[in-house]
Design a protein around this motif. Sequence first.
Motif, PDB file in Angstrom:
ATOM      1  N   SER A  40      33.175   9.067  31.995  1.00 20.52           N
ATOM      2  CA  SER A  40      32.061   9.700  32.721  1.00 20.52           C
ATOM      3  C   SER A  40      32.510  11.017  33.320  1.00 20.52           C
ATOM      4  CB  SER A  40      31.551   8.788  33.848  1.00 20.52           C
ATOM      5  OG  SER A  40      31.293   7.521  33.355  1.00 20.52           O
ATOM      6  N   GLY A  41      33.760  11.063  33.866  1.00 18.49           N
ATOM      7  CA  GLY A  41      34.279  12.264  34.505  1.00 18.49           C
ATOM      8  C   GLY A  41      34.432  13.407  33.504  1.00 18.49           C
ATOM      9  N   VAL A  42      34.982  13.068  32.336  1.00 18.97           N
ATOM     10  CA  VAL A  42      35.156  14.097  31.301  1.00 18.97           C
ATOM     11  C   VAL A  42      33.780  14.618  30.873  1.00 18.97           C
ATOM     12  CG1 VAL A  42      35.925  14.489  28.936  1.00 18.97           C
ATOM     13  CG2 VAL A  42      37.374  13.202  30.510  1.00 18.97           C
ATOM     14  N   ALA A  43      32.823  13.690  30.710  1.00 20.22           N
ATOM     15  CA  ALA A  43      31.475  14.093  30.298  1.00 20.22           C
ATOM     16  C   ALA A  43      30.822  14.966  31.368  1.00 20.22           C
ATOM     17  CB  ALA A  43      30.616  12.853  30.035  1.00 20.22           C
ATOM     18  N   LEU A  44      30.989  14.566  32.628  1.00 21.17           N
ATOM     19  CA  LEU A  44      30.382  15.327  33.728  1.00 21.17           C
ATOM     20  C   LEU A  44      30.988  16.736  33.804  1.00 21.17           C
ATOM     21  CD1 LEU A  44      28.454  15.132  36.246  1.00 21.17           C
ATOM     22  CD2 LEU A  44      30.477  14.532  37.562  1.00 21.17           C
ATOM     23  N   GLY A  45      32.335  16.798  33.748  1.00 17.92           N
ATOM     24  CA  GLY A  45      33.026  18.093  33.810  1.00 17.92           C
ATOM     25  C   GLY A  45      32.603  18.991  32.657  1.00 17.92           C
ATOM     26  N   SER A  46      32.540  18.411  31.464  1.00 16.84           N
ATOM     27  CA  SER A  46      32.166  19.200  30.289  1.00 16.84           C
ATOM     28  C   SER A  46      30.741  19.719  30.411  1.00 16.84           C
ATOM     29  CB  SER A  46      32.281  18.350  29.022  1.00 16.84           C
ATOM     30  OG  SER A  46      33.570  17.805  28.935  1.00 16.84           O
ATOM     31  N   ALA A  47      29.857  18.921  31.014  1.00 11.81           N
ATOM     32  CA  ALA A  47      28.450  19.314  31.135  1.00 11.81           C
ATOM     33  C   ALA A  47      28.278  20.393  32.202  1.00 11.81           C
ATOM     34  CB  ALA A  47      27.585  18.103  31.450  1.00 11.81           C
ATOM     35  N   VAL A  75      38.286   7.759  39.781  1.00  9.47           N
ATOM     36  CA  VAL A  75      38.728   8.140  38.429  1.00  9.47           C
ATOM     37  C   VAL A  75      37.773   9.186  37.857  1.00  9.47           C
ATOM     38  CG1 VAL A  75      39.246   7.311  36.113  1.00  9.47           C
ATOM     39  CG2 VAL A  75      39.824   5.915  38.079  1.00  9.47           C
ATOM     40  N   LEU A  76      36.470   9.026  38.129  1.00  6.08           N
ATOM     41  CA  LEU A  76      35.487   9.990  37.638  1.00  6.08           C
ATOM     42  C   LEU A  76      35.791  11.389  38.184  1.00  6.08           C
ATOM     43  CD1 LEU A  76      31.705   9.573  37.260  1.00  6.08           C
ATOM     44  CD2 LEU A  76      32.503  11.456  38.645  1.00  6.08           C
ATOM     45  N   ASN A  77      36.053  11.486  39.485  1.00  7.87           N
ATOM     46  CA  ASN A  77      36.316  12.788  40.090  1.00  7.87           C
ATOM     47  C   ASN A  77      37.624  13.391  39.594  1.00  7.87           C
ATOM     48  OD1 ASN A  77      34.242  13.708  42.180  1.00  7.87           O
ATOM     49  ND2 ASN A  77      34.420  11.515  42.572  1.00  7.87           N
ATOM     50  N   LEU A  78      38.630  12.522  39.439  1.00  8.59           N
ATOM     51  CA  LEU A  78      39.913  13.005  38.910  1.00  8.59           C
ATOM     52  C   LEU A  78      39.725  13.569  37.508  1.00  8.59           C
ATOM     53  CD1 LEU A  78      42.711  10.458  39.914  1.00  8.59           C
ATOM     54  CD2 LEU A  78      42.736  12.942  40.215  1.00  8.59           C
ATOM     55  N   ALA A  79      38.980  12.824  36.683  1.00 10.36           N
ATOM     56  CA  ALA A  79      38.770  13.242  35.293  1.00 10.36           C
ATOM     57  C   ALA A  79      37.973  14.537  35.244  1.00 10.36           C
ATOM     58  CB  ALA A  79      38.045  12.138  34.520  1.00 10.36           C
ATOM     59  N   ALA A  80      36.972  14.659  36.125  1.00  4.94           N
ATOM     60  CA  ALA A  80      36.161  15.886  36.150  1.00  4.94           C
ATOM     61  C   ALA A  80      37.032  17.071  36.557  1.00  4.94           C
ATOM     62  CB  ALA A  80      34.988  15.711  37.109  1.00  4.94           C
ATOM     63  N   PRO A 133      39.392  29.005  41.964  1.00  9.43           N
ATOM     64  CA  PRO A 133      40.130  28.278  43.022  1.00  9.43           C
ATOM     65  C   PRO A 133      39.171  27.590  44.001  1.00  9.43           C
ATOM     66  CG  PRO A 133      41.016  30.482  42.706  1.00  9.43           C
ATOM     67  CD  PRO A 133      39.717  30.440  41.974  1.00  9.43           C
ATOM     68  N   PHE A 134      38.077  28.281  44.307  1.00 12.62           N
ATOM     69  CA  PHE A 134      37.077  27.704  45.219  1.00 12.62           C
ATOM     70  C   PHE A 134      36.459  26.434  44.613  1.00 12.62           C
ATOM     71  CE2 PHE A 134      32.462  27.476  46.091  1.00 12.62           C
ATOM     72  CZ  PHE A 134      32.481  27.190  47.445  1.00 12.62           C
ATOM     73  N   VAL A 135      36.099  26.533  43.326  1.00 20.53           N
ATOM     74  CA  VAL A 135      35.467  25.381  42.653  1.00 20.53           C
ATOM     75  C   VAL A 135      36.412  24.184  42.638  1.00 20.53           C
ATOM     76  CG1 VAL A 135      34.543  24.540  40.450  1.00 20.53           C
ATOM     77  CG2 VAL A 135      33.943  26.821  41.258  1.00 20.53           C
ATOM     78  N   LEU A 136      37.670  24.430  42.329  1.00 22.96           N
ATOM     79  CA  LEU A 136      38.630  23.322  42.294  1.00 22.96           C
ATOM     80  C   LEU A 136      38.766  22.685  43.674  1.00 22.96           C
ATOM     81  CD1 LEU A 136      40.623  21.711  40.581  1.00 22.96           C
ATOM     82  CD2 LEU A 136      42.396  23.370  41.180  1.00 22.96           C
ATOM     83  N   ALA A 137      38.821  23.551  44.710  1.00 23.05           N
ATOM     84  CA  ALA A 137      38.926  23.024  46.081  1.00 23.05           C
ATOM     85  C   ALA A 137      37.693  22.188  46.422  1.00 23.05           C
ATOM     86  CB  ALA A 137      39.074  24.186  47.061  1.00 23.05           C
ATOM     87  N   VAL A 138      36.501  22.653  46.003  1.00 21.97           N
ATOM     88  CA  VAL A 138      35.269  21.883  46.255  1.00 21.97           C
ATOM     89  C   VAL A 138      35.368  20.500  45.602  1.00 21.97           C
ATOM     90  CG1 VAL A 138      32.846  21.724  45.568  1.00 21.97           C
ATOM     91  CG2 VAL A 138      33.695  23.820  46.598  1.00 21.97           C
ATOM     92  N   MET A 139      35.838  20.471  44.359  1.00 26.27           N
ATOM     93  CA  MET A 139      35.902  19.198  43.640  1.00 26.27           C
ATOM     94  C   MET A 139      36.888  18.228  44.295  1.00 26.27           C
ATOM     95  SD  MET A 139      35.783  20.537  39.709  1.00 26.27           S
ATOM     96  CE  MET A 139      35.584  18.967  38.954  1.00 26.27           C
ATOM     97  N   LEU A 140      38.028  18.786  44.744  1.00 24.08           N
ATOM     98  CA  LEU A 140      39.043  17.897  45.326  1.00 24.08           C
ATOM     99  C   LEU A 140      38.654  17.433  46.723  1.00 24.08           C
ATOM    100  CD1 LEU A 140      42.329  19.702  44.171  1.00 24.08           C
ATOM    101  CD2 LEU A 140      41.231  17.687  43.178  1.00 24.08           C
TER     102      LEU A 140
END
Lengths: 485, 479
Positions: free
Chosen positions: A76-83, A192-197, A270-277
Amino acid sequence: MRVQAHERATRGERLAERLRLQESLGHQAQESQSDTGRLLWLIDQSDGPAIEQRAQQTHTAFSFAGLILAVLGLLSGVALGSAVFYYDGRSPVNIIAVLGVFVVLQGALLLLAALAALPRAWARRLPGLEGVQEALRLASPGRLALLGARLLPQDLREALLAAIGRSGAHQRVYGRVQLWAILRWSQLYAVVLNLAAAATFVYLVSFSDLAFGWSTTLKIEPAQMHRIVHGVALPWSWNETLTPSLELVERSRYFRGTPFEPEQRGGWWPFVLAVMLVYGLLPRVIALLIASRRLQVATQKALVATPGASDLLCLLDGSDHARAEENGDTTASTAGDGLGPIGSGSVVIDWSRAAGSSVRAASLLGFEPARYEPAGGARSIGEDRDTVERIARSAGQAGVAVMVKLWEPPVIETTEFLKALRAAVSGGLPVRVVPVACDGDGRVVGETGVLLEQWRRRVSALGDPWTAVAQPVGLSPRRQEPADD
Amino acid sequence: MTDANRDNAAPVFAVVGHPNKGKSSIVATLARSSTVRIAPRPGTTTTADRYPVVIAGGPLYTLIDTPGFENARRALAWMREHDTTADQRGEVVRQFIREHGHDPAFSNEVELLRPIVDGAGILYVVDGSVPYSDEYEAEMEVLRWTGRPRMALINPIGPADYIDAWRSALDQYFSIVRVFNAVTAAFDKHVDLLRAFGELREAWAGPMSGAVTALEHDRAERRRRSARTIAEGLADMLTLTESRTLKREESSEPFREPLQEKLRGKLRQIERLTRRDVEKHYGYEGLEHDEAAASEDRKLLEGDLFSESSWVLFGLQKRHLVLAGAAGGAATGGVIDASVGGASILMGTIFGAVLGGGLGWYSAGRVAKIPTTSRWLGTAIGGKKLTCGPIRNVNFPFVVLGRARLHHAVIAGRNHAAREPITTNFTEADAGKLNPLSAEQTRRFSRLFARLGKARNDGGQLERLTDQLADAVAGLLGD
């Protein structure tokens, strides 16, 4: 006497087996740092000698279920990130959409999870909240573990479903354990979803040329957008490289159909990555830790409230419950449900004149009841209510025996009475439903096996492990005596 | 619906009672429906389901299967709290239904009371094989509050007998109390019960009397159709042959037994199809016929057509066989006498009777041997034809007829509440006594069988003889 001595010996063996098992599972739990070890002991404790094997199977099944959730989360995480980070060179990745998915949506989902986890006492204060909680629990991704169980080999699948099924039948004690187990699975899935995204995002940033921009139908000026972005970046405001500047925000605005310059807009990552983490992963990790801790606490509480736990504690303390049995004249009509024996201190309720009189009740049960109370039948609901109140005031620790006619199927009226009785007496007081198999002349009525199964199923549906159906009385000719009235 | 409208409509009866007391069985039997769900555990019926009994286009009456009382005492307590005067009790019951329509604690009570307040009569069902208990009194009192016509049925599900105690209690609440076993009750008991339904209310007497008449006609028609089916099956079996063409140099011996077995297989198949059709005439489709799982008494019915036990049990006794053989032989000889215009001075008839009687004596208790003939097809074709059948054994059609009659008796006596595979209560001794044929009947059937065997190439004659056989069989298939 010989029979009683044999029963005591068997009981001693059973308790010793439990003790050995608890030690074994205790070690196992320590080694695996897993709460399921304790949970397994709870749900499998009455299954006899094969328990270790079943416990191992259940443990493996629970691990597999967790693994299935993790795999689903990964996909799901890979799919979400890709989308979310889809970029084909025509329109940049919209920062508004990123914030919507990883800040607003994640926050909303977390709030719903918190709602589902609210204690029952709190939920009762808000009308309708219990229904919402039930719906949220049904919709929880943690339940995917049960669907995923279909992929497991048959023995593991049966072990998992038996464990979940038993938890369902003992909802009163295991309800919170089951709830937190499902919530923990949900949080594991989300982590796991967030990590994968996040990993997908890092991959796309590293191996492709992503471009970011922001675009919305709403009337938001670049200065306002900058304030929003600044607000979102407050948790890491000490590091300016992680916060987009006003200039970048101004340059990144784009409108559909107009050309944009992708080479200048990669500075967002960098901002986007920080938001996700920070907004996606971190709260889920915290929620996972909380859920794990709550599951541990719920498991411990359930352990204390589980029928048979007191036996074990007595054994551990060296004050064997069997000693109490030696002092009192208990009957043999106990089942292996961990509720202990029905003895002379028990209160007897004669439901719908199943026994017909105190003398016959004593004859059928094999002991003199501490108190005999008729209920049900032609008596009024008010009289039954008074009976329950009297019993609540006077019931000791020996428990309550409710004598019922085995040949009459259990109805709502009976189960409502049992519920009212449970609500009135203490939570851990054993209530034994004792089916009477014979009529007033000692003749056995109906097919005992089929009828007993009906009673067991209905009483089990109450979800109260301290209320159970005992072996029927009145099957043995020596106990059959005509009614004295 | 107003009472006047209700009077013009077919009567409706709600079958109510405690859970698991055979309500659905009663409905299945009286509505003659195998679609009613019946299970040994309580709570199978959760909604009120209507089963109209329709014959000749119009509903005669409707039965409603309802879920059992689960919370009668509490429902009665609520009604008593809202009681005003006796004439308002029906309204109190309606109010109860309105106020508890969505209360899961009273879902069964609401579901079963709704059709009653809408005008249905009450059939209260109890199990006469368990002791009477005062916990039923709240249910009976609730039903009394509805003010609707009501009747109690004691349905003894098990072997124990507590009927007297039940009758004493039920007499206090119901104007009519009947014992009716839904699984074993014969058709005349059904009819008696339906007449009793008519006694519940004056307006229902006419419709129920009409329903009884319609059901009796329907029963006779089913019997007539079954007799026709059995006769057609018999005619097919008595004229059936099986052939195979062989090359000139081939020996017929290796093909003889397989061909005979093929014929036997087809005969068995005709019997099976005949039985299925008879079952359909009585509204049973897909009844279990698993011979491997058959109990001892069922094997009597399911046993092979060509087994020795079947021939001993269903075949004629020796003296009847002699009689049948003689009658069949005489019929055949008579044809010869007739063909020579009486010149043979009835010698054909006499010889035929003696020969047939002798064959009958010989064939008593023996399974039929299948005649197999081989005939040259002529030089142009250059081969020969091996033909098996038709079976000429005197006893064979009587064995088929005996088995068909037993099967019909079982099916006609079966109720739709019975869900187990076909069983019979007949013992081996009973089987031989089943509707023993009189000498006259034996002669009549023998003549018909003999003529049928000879008419296999004459379609018109075969049809006429089959009609006659159907009439003769109909005379045997009484209730």
